[in-house]
Write an enzyme that holds these catalytic residues in place. Structure first.
Site, PDB file in Angstrom:
ATOM      1  NE  ARG A  17     -61.587  24.224  25.546  1.00  0.00           N
ATOM      2  CZ  ARG A  17     -62.094  24.664  26.686  1.00  0.00           C
ATOM      3  NH1 ARG A  17     -62.219  23.842  27.712  1.00  0.00           N
ATOM      4  NH2 ARG A  17     -62.472  25.920  26.830  1.00  0.00           N
ATOM      5  CG  ASN A 116     -52.089  14.434  32.988  1.00  0.00           C
ATOM      6  OD1 ASN A 116     -52.515  13.594  33.751  1.00  0.00           O
ATOM      7  ND2 ASN A 116     -52.644  15.644  32.904  1.00  0.00           N
ATOM      8  NE  ARG A 530     -60.235  17.045  33.804  1.00  0.00           N
ATOM      9  CZ  ARG A 530     -60.188  18.205  34.427  1.00  0.00           C
ATOM     10  NH1 ARG A 530     -60.982  19.182  34.026  1.00  0.00           N
ATOM     11  NH2 ARG A 530     -59.395  18.400  35.444  1.00  0.00           N
ATOM     12  CG  HIS A 709     -63.453   9.280  36.052  1.00  0.00           C
ATOM     13  ND1 HIS A 709     -62.853   8.681  37.128  1.00  0.00           N
ATOM     14  CD2 HIS A 709     -62.665  10.333  35.729  1.00  0.00           C
ATOM     15  CE1 HIS A 709     -61.747   9.327  37.440  1.00  0.00           C
ATOM     16  NE2 HIS A 709     -61.615  10.332  36.611  1.00  0.00           N
ATOM     17  CB  CYS A 741     -61.384  10.969  41.506  1.00  0.00           C
ATOM     18  SG  CYS A 741     -60.034  12.054  40.952  1.00  0.00           S
TER      19      CYS A 741
END
Length: 775
Positions: A17, A116, A530, A709, A741
């Site tokens: 990552r 997703n 993310r 976000h 969210c």
């Protein structure tokens, strides 16, 4: 038969990552743009080397991105919304579109087809004037050519039909914008040819959806057919591979692409029924067939018997002259939906009692599968058996021996009745009994609070065995107490415990259920920086004990206000996991639902008056073709109702849904029979609320008042304006006030500031409406 191997996209965050961490450092101004780009280039070039070493003949390049590939094409095509055009620097403008800036809201975000992965939705109106901005893309292609050669490096381009088809259009038609964009694409192709590239992949996955049927004339205009040459296929020096994925093509669309002037057509043969199309309609002899035979979204190795049957059908088509001699074997879609490699999963590989690692296949392993498929197809001609197929068959046989069927689970599923799916009273009767101490326009949050470095360190110490379970729970309880205290001080009405014990809203529950397995490094990109690590459903699912009751009891003991019992819904747990392929998704969802049903009962016994069953992935799992949607929505709704219908009439059942286009599944959302539905709405206008209103939605609704976000703290006036907009659609008695969210990715200072402004704005609106203040 001439068989080559090709890829059409690859993971892009790095095995460790690296890109995620570099991005976040850049946003914190800890590294320079040059350092960020160096990291990105290093990850991309490593991807190329891996594919080159695996013997891939044509490697898809140009799909790499710092945040989102659709956002990249918005920049490349010069289609930035007007509110960002005052930002002169390209990089600043790019990230402002993704994350927002003070006074400038970010672009809307929604799911990429039925995956997703989230993409930034292009916004196009009648004033849109596309312009070429391909410098960085051409530099990327140049680096790929230097590393791979001009014949092996194949640029990936998002096609105009898909780009516009996935856009938010305002006062303009799809065909008009496609025409405007055509010259920009032609200019791009000219630049690509000057680099010495001879082939380009044009990705048009929109063609597998029901929208594809409305694009037949545009297919002919762009790619040829009906006697036309096709604007994008007019130059024979550049071959176009028209790439589709995620489902099969409708027969009329199939005929249109086969009748076009493209050099190759690539299709997904793991979803839909494209193989039947080949058998009945054949395939043009002058084109290369892209055979997407390796599932680019599944972490499982192929089943040899199933694959052999498929390859026999392909071979039969070849022998009967229905398909050409040139075939390209490839993944069904981009491999960026998968983790990098099984080799990084040390624990799973060492767990021989589970037998799972030998039947797993991530992105690197999919490259080997392509070679195995080529060998299997070649062996059919000589009737020889493939050694690789034999080895994989043995792995699957061993796995099934170690993980037999759990009969009690199936007995319980077969005994489900209609009464198990119904609440004890109608909404109009039960609503007056719920949350009687909360007044009109109650404030709440979606569930999670910031996951601080302290919490992460605590979790690592517990996992490593440095501290005991008792000590860990004591520290978690302190964090819960802090979360409750913050909410009490802010004056929020319906509280949450903040979920400090949860790494992820799906992984947490999967860890409590028998039948899930977990990776160490199985990260996939969800959006931007993310990343998520989906658990693996490998066996029938059972709940061994309650999963959330302890933390709820701790939180509720600290306040007289209602605290939500926080659960993730069955469809979301399934859609955000890697599912089994040997049983239906419906059966897997029902197994999860039964576990959650038992949890709801346990929460109620512990005194819980509000249960939130989040289903942010309900919409994303919907099939891409209209005629398939009803079947999915029926079992998805049934799974949710099986989870929640056990709740008493006095218990308020909430749900939450993330960024998605809800308008085509509103009937299903209403059928969930949740008392309150909170939706991610802050980046949108009132379109979603208007749709709910038009559909006759009569239950309570919590539209997001601000975008979590973005790091930008919304002003009181901004939230107040949002609330006024909501109230123009629905009466105050029907609205709940919340962010759009969960808050786990935010920092505490901005979280407290934003929630304080939300509560203040709510009080001001209530005062204007002369409503009784919240107690």
């Amino acid at each position: 038969m001439e068989i080559s191997v090709e890829t059409i996209g690859f993971p892009r965050v790095g095995e460790a990552r690296q890109l995620k961490y570099a991005l976040e450092k850049y946003w914190r101004q800890q590294i320079s743009l040059e350092e960020l780009l160096n990291t990105a280039n290093s990850v991309e070039e490593q991807n190329w080397r891996v594919q080159l070493a695996a013997g891939v003949d044509r490697i898809g390049v140009g799909d790499f991105t710092l945040y989102d590939h659709m956002l990249d094409w918005t920049m490349r095509l010069g289609c930035e919304p007007s509110r960002f055009k005052s930002i002169e620097d390209d990089t600043d403008r790019y990230f402002a579109m993704a994350r927002g800036r003070t006074g400038i809201p970010a672009m809307d975000m929604t799911k990429w087809f039925d995956t997703n992965y989230h993409y930034e939705v292009p916004e196009i109106d009648q004033d849109c004037s596309p312009r070429a901005n391909f410098t960085s893309f051409l530099e990327e292609i140049t680096r790929a050519i230097d590393a791979l050669g001009s014949q092996r490096a194949v640029p990936i381009v998002i096609g105009p039909l898909t780009y516009v088809g996935l856009s938010k259009l305002k006062n303009v038609s799809l065909s008009d914008i496609v025409k405007k964009l055509t010259n920009v694409y032609v200019e791009l192709f000219e630049h690509i040819m000057k680099l010495g590239v001879t082939e380009v992949q044009v990705h048009e996955p929109i063609l597998v959806t029901s929208k594809g049927l409305g694009m037949l004339e545009m297919i002919a205009a762009l790619y040829g057919g009906d006697g036309t040459r096709g604007v994008l296929t007019a130059d024979d020096r550049l071959a176009v591979d028209l790439v589709t994925y995620f489902d099969g093509l409708d027969e009329r669309v199939y005929r249109a692409v086969c009748g076009s002037n493209v050099a190759a057509v690539s299709m997904d043969f793991t979803r839909g029924d494209n193989i039947a199309m080949l058998e009945t309609s054949g395939f043009p002899a002058d084109k290369r067939l892209g055979l997407g035979a390796v599932d680019g979204r599944s972490i499982w190795k192929f089943h040899p018997d199933e694959l052999t049957q498929f390859l026999k059908r392909v071979d039969g088509c070849f022998r009967s002259g229905k398909i050409p001699s040139k075939i390209s074997l490839q993944p069904s879609c981009s491999l960026h939906h998968l983790p990098y490699t099984v080799e990084a999963e040390v624990s799973l590989k060492q767990n021989e009692e589970l037998g799972l690692a030998p039947v797993l296949s991530f992105a690197y392993e999919k490259l080997s599968e392509l070679t195995a498929v080529r060998e299997g197809l070649s062996k059919l001609e000589s009737s020889a058996s493939s050694d690789v197929f034999c080895e994989v068959r043995e792995s699957w046989e061993g796995f099934y021996r170690l993980n037999p069927k759990k009969q009690p689970v199936w007995d319980r599923i077969t005994s489900i009745t209609a009464s198990d799916l119904s609440r004890p009273e109608q909404f109009s009767d039960r609503r007056p009994k719920q949350m009687t101490d909360c007044h009109i326009l109650p404030t709440t949050t979606i569930g999670s609070f910031p996951q601080t470095d302290e919490i992460r360190r605590l979790r690592r110490r517990f996992i490593s065995g440095t501290i005991s379970k008792s000590d860990y729970e004591t520290e978690i309880d302190k964090q819960i107490a802090y979360n409750i205290g913050v909410q009490e001080a802010l004056g929020i009405d319906i509280l949450v415990h903040g979920e400090p014990e949860r790494t992820d809203m799906v992984e947490y529950f999967a860890q409590k259920l028998d039948g899930f397995a977990f990776t160490q490094n199985g990260w996939v990109q969800s959006y931007g920086s993310r990343c998520v690590r989906p658990p693996i459903v490998y066996s029938d699912l059972t709940r061994l004990h309650d999963m959330t009751v302890r933390e709820f009891v701790v939180a509720q003991s600290l306040t007289h206000k209602p605290v939500k019992g926080m659960l993730t819904g069955p469809v979301t747990i399934l859609n955000w996991s890697f599912p089994r392929k040997d049983i239906s998704r419906k059966d897997q969802a029902l197994q999860i639902a039964l576990c959650l049903r038992d949890e709801v009962s346990d929460l109620e016994r512990a005194g819980c008056r509000v249960v939130q069953m989040d289903e942010p992935a309900l919409r994303e799992g919907m099939p891409l073709k209209d005629h398939k949607k009803d079947v999915y929505l029926q079992w998805a709704v049934d799974a949710f109702k099986l989870s929640t219908a056990v709740a008493k009439a006095e218990t308020s059942v909430h749900t939450h849904m993330c960024y998605a286009e809800f308008t085509d599944c509103l009937d299903a959302i209403m059928a969930l029979d949740a008392d309150v539905n909170s939706i991610e709405n802050a980046r949108s206008g009132n379109e979603t609320l208007e749709a709910f209103k038009k559909a006759g939605y009569g239950k309570d609704l919590g539209p997001g008042t601000y975008d979590i976000h973005s790091p930008v703290v919304p002003a009181v006036t901004d939230i107040q304006q949002k609330l006024q907009e909501f109230l123009s659609c629905m009466p105050p008695e029907q609205l709940v006030v919340n962010p759009d969210c969960g808050l786990k990715t935010r920092k505490w200072p901005e979280t407290i500031a934003a929630l304080r402004n939300m509560v203040t704005a709510t009080h001001q609106v209530k005062s204007q409406l002369k409503l009784e203040p919240t107690t």
